[in-house]
Write a protein that holds these residues in place. Structure first.
Motif, PDB file in Angstrom:
ATOM      1  N   LEU A  13       0.828  -1.206   0.000  1.00 23.00           N
ATOM      2  CA  LEU A  13       0.000   0.000   0.000  1.00 23.00           C
ATOM      3  C   LEU A  13       0.865   1.260   0.000  1.00 23.00           C
ATOM      4  CD1 LEU A  13      -2.891  -0.994   2.420  1.00 23.00           C
ATOM      5  CD2 LEU A  13      -2.997  -0.710  -0.059  1.00 23.00           C
ATOM      6  N   ALA A  14       1.940   1.253   0.770  1.00 23.03           N
ATOM      7  CA  ALA A  14       2.836   2.413   0.801  1.00 23.03           C
ATOM      8  C   ALA A  14       3.501   2.623  -0.554  1.00 23.03           C
ATOM      9  CB  ALA A  14       3.889   2.230   1.888  1.00 23.03           C
ATOM     10  N   SER A  15       3.919   1.546  -1.201  1.00 25.81           N
ATOM     11  CA  SER A  15       4.573   1.657  -2.505  1.00 25.81           C
ATOM     12  C   SER A  15       3.604   2.149  -3.570  1.00 25.81           C
ATOM     13  CB  SER A  15       5.149   0.301  -2.933  1.00 25.81           C
ATOM     14  OG  SER A  15       6.084  -0.151  -2.007  1.00 25.81           O
ATOM     15  N   VAL A  16       2.385   1.626  -3.547  1.00 26.67           N
ATOM     16  CA  VAL A  16       1.376   2.044  -4.524  1.00 26.67           C
ATOM     17  C   VAL A  16       1.002   3.503  -4.297  1.00 26.67           C
ATOM     18  CG1 VAL A  16      -1.037   1.694  -5.193  1.00 26.67           C
ATOM     19  CG2 VAL A  16       0.494  -0.253  -5.024  1.00 26.67           C
ATOM     20  N   LEU A  17       0.847   3.905  -3.038  1.00 27.74           N
ATOM     21  CA  LEU A  17       0.517   5.294  -2.734  1.00 27.74           C
ATOM     22  C   LEU A  17       1.634   6.228  -3.189  1.00 27.74           C
ATOM     23  CD1 LEU A  17      -1.416   7.312  -1.375  1.00 27.74           C
ATOM     24  CD2 LEU A  17      -0.152   6.912   0.734  1.00 27.74           C
ATOM     25  N   LEU A  18       2.866   5.852  -2.955  1.00 29.50           N
ATOM     26  CA  LEU A  18       3.992   6.674  -3.384  1.00 29.50           C
ATOM     27  C   LEU A  18       4.026   6.798  -4.901  1.00 29.50           C
ATOM     28  CD1 LEU A  18       6.484   8.241  -2.457  1.00 29.50           C
ATOM     29  CD2 LEU A  18       7.789   6.124  -2.704  1.00 29.50           C
ATOM     30  N   TRP A  19       3.795   5.707  -5.608  1.00 32.43           N
ATOM     31  CA  TRP A  19       3.762   5.766  -7.080  1.00 32.43           C
ATOM     32  C   TRP A  19       2.635   6.677  -7.545  1.00 32.43           C
ATOM     33  CZ3 TRP A  19       7.052   4.246 -10.747  1.00 32.43           C
ATOM     34  CH2 TRP A  19       6.617   4.369 -12.058  1.00 32.43           C
ATOM     35  N   TRP A  20       1.473   6.529  -6.919  1.00 35.37           N
ATOM     36  CA  TRP A  20       0.316   7.336  -7.315  1.00 35.37           C
ATOM     37  C   TRP A  20       0.597   8.827  -7.107  1.00 35.37           C
ATOM     38  CZ3 TRP A  20      -3.444   9.810  -3.989  1.00 35.37           C
ATOM     39  CH2 TRP A  20      -4.520  10.326  -4.681  1.00 35.37           C
ATOM     40  N   LEU A  21       1.247   9.178  -5.992  1.00 32.31           N
ATOM     41  CA  LEU A  21       1.556  10.575  -5.718  1.00 32.31           C
ATOM     42  C   LEU A  21       2.604  11.130  -6.677  1.00 32.31           C
ATOM     43  CD1 LEU A  21       1.647  10.581  -1.820  1.00 32.31           C
ATOM     44  CD2 LEU A  21      -0.033  11.706  -3.283  1.00 32.31           C
ATOM     45  N   LEU A  22       3.630  10.346  -6.965  1.00 33.07           N
ATOM     46  CA  LEU A  22       4.720  10.845  -7.796  1.00 33.07           C
ATOM     47  C   LEU A  22       4.417  10.781  -9.289  1.00 33.07           C
ATOM     48  CD1 LEU A  22       7.819   9.399  -5.921  1.00 33.07           C
ATOM     49  CD2 LEU A  22       6.905  11.730  -5.858  1.00 33.07           C
ATOM     50  N   ALA A  23       3.661   9.788  -9.733  1.00 38.35           N
ATOM     51  CA  ALA A  23       3.409   9.616 -11.161  1.00 38.35           C
ATOM     52  C   ALA A  23       2.095  10.242 -11.604  1.00 38.35           C
ATOM     53  CB  ALA A  23       3.427   8.130 -11.526  1.00 38.35           C
ATOM     54  N   GLY A  24       1.286  10.707 -10.679  1.00 39.82           N
ATOM     55  CA  GLY A  24       0.044  11.345 -11.068  1.00 39.82           C
ATOM     56  C   GLY A  24      -0.962  10.397 -11.686  1.00 39.82           C
ATOM     57  N   LEU A  30       4.096   0.119 -15.379  1.00 40.52           N
ATOM     58  CA  LEU A  30       5.419   0.049 -14.772  1.00 40.52           C
ATOM     59  C   LEU A  30       5.329   0.143 -13.248  1.00 40.52           C
ATOM     60  CD1 LEU A  30       8.528   0.063 -15.107  1.00 40.52           C
ATOM     61  CD2 LEU A  30       8.380   2.542 -15.226  1.00 40.52           C
ATOM     62  N   GLY A  31       4.406   0.954 -12.752  1.00 39.55           N
ATOM     63  CA  GLY A  31       4.317   1.222 -11.322  1.00 39.55           C
ATOM     64  C   GLY A  31       3.899   0.025 -10.496  1.00 39.55           C
ATOM     65  N   LEU A  32       2.940  -0.746 -10.981  1.00 37.15           N
ATOM     66  CA  LEU A  32       2.477  -1.893 -10.206  1.00 37.15           C
ATOM     67  C   LEU A  32       3.557  -2.963 -10.050  1.00 37.15           C
ATOM     68  CD1 LEU A  32       0.071  -2.817  -8.627  1.00 37.15           C
ATOM     69  CD2 LEU A  32      -0.796  -3.927 -10.670  1.00 37.15           C
ATOM     70  N   PRO A  33       4.266  -3.349 -11.122  1.00 33.19           N
ATOM     71  CA  PRO A  33       5.360  -4.308 -10.908  1.00 33.19           C
ATOM     72  C   PRO A  33       6.467  -3.769 -10.000  1.00 33.19           C
ATOM     73  CG  PRO A  33       4.806  -4.214 -13.236  1.00 33.19           C
ATOM     74  CD  PRO A  33       4.051  -3.119 -12.559  1.00 33.19           C
ATOM     75  N   VAL A  34       6.761  -2.472 -10.110  1.00 35.69           N
ATOM     76  CA  VAL A  34       7.793  -1.881  -9.246  1.00 35.69           C
ATOM     77  C   VAL A  34       7.330  -1.892  -7.792  1.00 35.69           C
ATOM     78  CG1 VAL A  34       8.972   0.289  -8.692  1.00 35.69           C
ATOM     79  CG2 VAL A  34       8.875  -0.509 -11.049  1.00 35.69           C
ATOM     80  N   ALA A  35       6.054  -1.577  -7.546  1.00 31.05           N
ATOM     81  CA  ALA A  35       5.516  -1.598  -6.182  1.00 31.05           C
ATOM     82  C   ALA A  35       5.549  -3.011  -5.614  1.00 31.05           C
ATOM     83  CB  ALA A  35       4.095  -1.042  -6.177  1.00 31.05           C
ATOM     84  N   LEU A  36       5.200  -4.000  -6.428  1.00 32.72           N
ATOM     85  CA  LEU A  36       5.251  -5.392  -5.970  1.00 32.72           C
ATOM     86  C   LEU A  36       6.678  -5.814  -5.655  1.00 32.72           C
ATOM     87  CD1 LEU A  36       2.669  -6.988  -8.408  1.00 32.72           C
ATOM     88  CD2 LEU A  36       2.448  -6.787  -5.930  1.00 32.72           C
TER      89      LEU A  36
END
Length: 87
Positions: A13-24, A30-36
């Motif tokens: 959840l923290a990784s997904v939230l960070l991706w969502w905030l930074l990538a808009g 790309l973000g989901l595999p990186v978060a996983l």
């Protein structure tokens, strides 16, 4: 075993939230595999969950507001002044 899955969910959840905030909310292919991957790595390395120091939040917010104001002032000054470089 329960804390293992709970920690994994928190890291995900923290990784997904960070991706969502930074990538808009873009680039999830790309973000989901990186978060996983980041979550799996955090679990594998047994990283402790970061401790939040709420008493330091006002100082961080004031610092952020000050830097935001300084940046806006610099841009406005450069846009108005004819000899200031815009680069």
């Amino acid at each position: 075993m329960g804390t293992y899955w709970r920690d994994g969910l928190y890291w995900l959840l923290a990784s997904v939230l960070l991706w969502w905030l930074l990538a808009g909310n873009a680039g999830w292919y790309l973000g989901l595999p990186v978060a996983l991957l980041a979550s799996a790595l955090a679990i594998r390395l047994q990283l402790p969950w970061p401790r939040l120091l709420w008493q330091q939040a006002p100082g961080l917010l004031l610092f952020f507001a000050w830097q935001l104001w300084r940046g806006g002032w610099d841009v406005a000054r450069r846009a108005v002044h004819p000899r200031m470089p815009l680069d």
